[in-house]
Design an enzyme around this catalytic site. Structure first.
Site, PDB file in Angstrom:
ATOM      1  N   SER A 182       0.803  -1.221   0.000  1.00  0.00           N
ATOM      2  CA  SER A 182       0.000   0.000   0.000  1.00  0.00           C
ATOM      3  C   SER A 182       0.835   1.270   0.000  1.00  0.00           C
ATOM      4  CB  SER A 182      -0.957  -0.008   1.189  1.00  0.00           C
ATOM      5  OG  SER A 182      -0.253  -0.203   2.397  1.00  0.00           O
ATOM      6  N   HIS A 210      -5.380  -3.340  -2.747  1.00  0.00           N
ATOM      7  CA  HIS A 210      -5.075  -2.417  -3.853  1.00  0.00           C
ATOM      8  C   HIS A 210      -4.968  -3.114  -5.206  1.00  0.00           C
ATOM      9  CE1 HIS A 210      -4.350   0.932  -1.091  1.00  0.00           C
ATOM     10  NE2 HIS A 210      -3.832   0.023  -0.293  1.00  0.00           N
ATOM     11  N   LYS A 236     -11.717   0.574  -1.716  1.00  0.00           N
ATOM     12  CA  LYS A 236     -10.729   1.178  -2.603  1.00  0.00           C
ATOM     13  C   LYS A 236     -11.306   1.224  -4.021  1.00  0.00           C
ATOM     14  CE  LYS A 236      -7.479   0.980   0.904  1.00  0.00           C
ATOM     15  NZ  LYS A 236      -6.774   0.140   1.838  1.00  0.00           N
TER      16      LYS A 236
HETATM   17  C1  LIG Z   1      -6.793  -0.066   3.223  1.00  0.00           C
HETATM   18  C2  LIG Z   1      -6.197  -1.387   3.559  1.00  0.00           C
HETATM   19  C3  LIG Z   1      -6.813  -2.244   4.469  1.00  0.00           C
HETATM   20  C4  LIG Z   1      -7.989  -1.827   5.298  1.00  0.00           C
HETATM   21  O1  LIG Z   1      -9.163  -1.799   4.568  1.00  0.00           O
HETATM   22  P1  LIG Z   1     -10.370  -0.875   5.098  1.00  0.00           P
HETATM   23  O2  LIG Z   1     -11.546  -1.419   4.374  1.00  0.00           O
HETATM   24  O3  LIG Z   1     -10.024   0.516   4.726  1.00  0.00           O
HETATM   25  O4  LIG Z   1     -10.449  -1.073   6.572  1.00  0.00           O
HETATM   26  C5  LIG Z   1      -6.276  -3.492   4.641  1.00  0.00           C
HETATM   27  N1  LIG Z   1      -5.165  -3.878   3.990  1.00  0.00           N
HETATM   28  C6  LIG Z   1      -4.534  -3.074   3.122  1.00  0.00           C
HETATM   29  C7  LIG Z   1      -3.319  -3.557   2.421  1.00  0.00           C
HETATM   30  C8  LIG Z   1      -5.022  -1.797   2.892  1.00  0.00           C
HETATM   31  O5  LIG Z   1      -4.373  -0.972   2.061  1.00  0.00           O
END
Ligand SMILES: *Cc1c(COP(=O)(O)O)cnc(C)c1O
Length: 381
Positions: A182, A210, A236
């Site tokens: 990320s 992602h 996302k």
């Molecule tokens: C954003 C993210 C999460 C968390 O997801 P949310 O739905 O925002 O709680 C988990 N793992 C990774 C790699 C992320 O980038």
């Protein structure tokens, strides 16, 4: 002053002194890659809404209809009365898209990792996590009580060594990694990890937060590889809110009973489920949409003479936190929003600008921001 205030003030000052103080900034996201701050419209390179689906008319309409028909909230945990019929359709779509037998939707990606990992590993077990794995993977691993070892980032040889030295002394072994990292935007060697897991009687879990909607025609970082546990988020590329896991029917049935963050937390608002379901349809219907974020990220890396982007995320590493904050402020002056990412989110000495590219960015915006990065000498080429 009451003692808790003193404590909080001292703690905040200590964090600020380390350059780790944080503050919320009011930001209203509009249509397109635009964020409004202090009455000023900024082009955002800091949103994970990779396909712009948070504002897609069909997604909004589906959410509005569900809101009007079913109300604002779920009313209870999914195991009580919060298991709205809309879940079934969304979970069917997620499982099919990921090539798995079944799927289970959680309240968020964070909650998914906090629920899944302790259900799969506990005392006497071993968890091997990539050094740069997301914070909520590490939180889930710590909560589990299993022994946690970190392998060097994307280093299959180091993982093999740890499996050879530590696997045998533990009952079960779970290997966990991000599919797309990320804060770095690079991609895990998923096929090699899956082969290694099989060889050493370990399970592989990939966090594809992602990857979905961005890599491999939108199918994500695990496309074409058999992975035991694929988790991700609805927040996302899908543009909404919630988390999910895909795997075998047996795994999903077990998690329904064992994942505490599912059992003891309220279900998603029906509107969130309806929105994600339509967002899944759009990704499946328009494979060309999922090509755009990576295409745009590669325009940027090309302008800067960097190696081609592997995902929608491109870091420009500046070193110390103050330098990253100053760079972010310069961009904001120019009408561009790129948040500075600092320790402890990233390792000490690697504070950075994290650029996230969306299908909605225009080529001229990318050229302009690339020009600023060049002019300021933030990338030495
Ligand atoms: C954003 C993210 C999460 C968390 O997801 P949310 O739905 O925002 O709680 C988990 N793992 C990774 C790699 C992320 O980038």
């Amino acid at each position: 002053m009451p003692p808790l205030r003193n404590f909080a003030t001292e703690k905040s000052s200590a964090l600020a002194a380390k350059g780790q103080g944080r503050a919320l900034r009011t930001s209203a996201r509009g249509e397109g890659a635009v964020v409004e701050r202090n009455g000023k419209q900024l082009i955002s390179f800091s949103c994970n809404d990779y396909l712009g689906l948070s504002h897609h008319p069909r997604v909004i309409a589906a959410a509005q209809e569900a809101l009007a028909r079913y109300g604002a909230g779920a009313g209870a945990s999914r195991l009580v009365t919060g298991n709205h019929p809309l879940y079934e359709e969304l979970e069917r779509k997620l499982a099919a898209w990921k090539g798995c037998e079944a799927a289970l939707v959680f309240g968020s990606g964070y909650l998914a990792n906090l629920g899944i990992i302790p259900a799969l590993a506990g005392r006497g077990d071993l968890i091997l996590a990539d050094k740069l794995a997301h914070a909520c993977i590490l939180d889930g691993a710590r909560l589990s009580g299993a022994k946690l070892l970190r392998f060097a980032h994307n280093d299959v040889a180091h993982l093999r060594t740890l499996l050879e030295t530590d696997r045998a002394a533990h009952a079960h072994c779970l290997i966990v990694t991000d599919g797309v990292f990320s804060m770095d935007g690079d991609v895990a060697p998923v096929a090699a990890l899956a082969a290694l897991a099989r060889e050493h009687d370990a399970w592989l879990m990939v966090d594809d937060a992602h990857g979905l909607g961005v890599l491999n025609g939108g199918r994500g970082s695990t496309s074409g590889v058999e992975v035991d546990v694929v988790m991700g988020t609805l927040s996302k590329a899908l543009g909404g809110y919630g988390g999910y896991v895909c795997g075998s029917t047996a795994l999903i049935e077990y998690l329904i009973s064992a994942a505490r963050s599912l059992v003891f937390s309220t279900g998603l608002p029906p509107a969130a489920i309806a929105a994600a379901s339509v967002a899944m349809d759009i990704i499946a219907e328009q494979p060309e949409l999922s090509e755009k974020p990576l295409h745009n990220a590669r325009l940027f890396t090309k302008i800067l003479g960097l190696p081609p982007a592997q995902s929608a995320i491109v870091p420009v590493i500046l070193g110390d936190a103050a330098r990253a904050l100053a760079a972010s402020a310069i961009l904001e002056e120019e009408g561009v929003l790129v948040t500075a990412i600092r320790p402890p989110t990233v390792p000490e000495g690697t504070a950075r600008l994290r650029f996230a590219f969306s299908a909605l960015h225009r080529e001229e915006d990318i050229a302009r921001v690339g020009g600023i990065v060049k002019r300021e000498g933030w990338v030495r080429g």
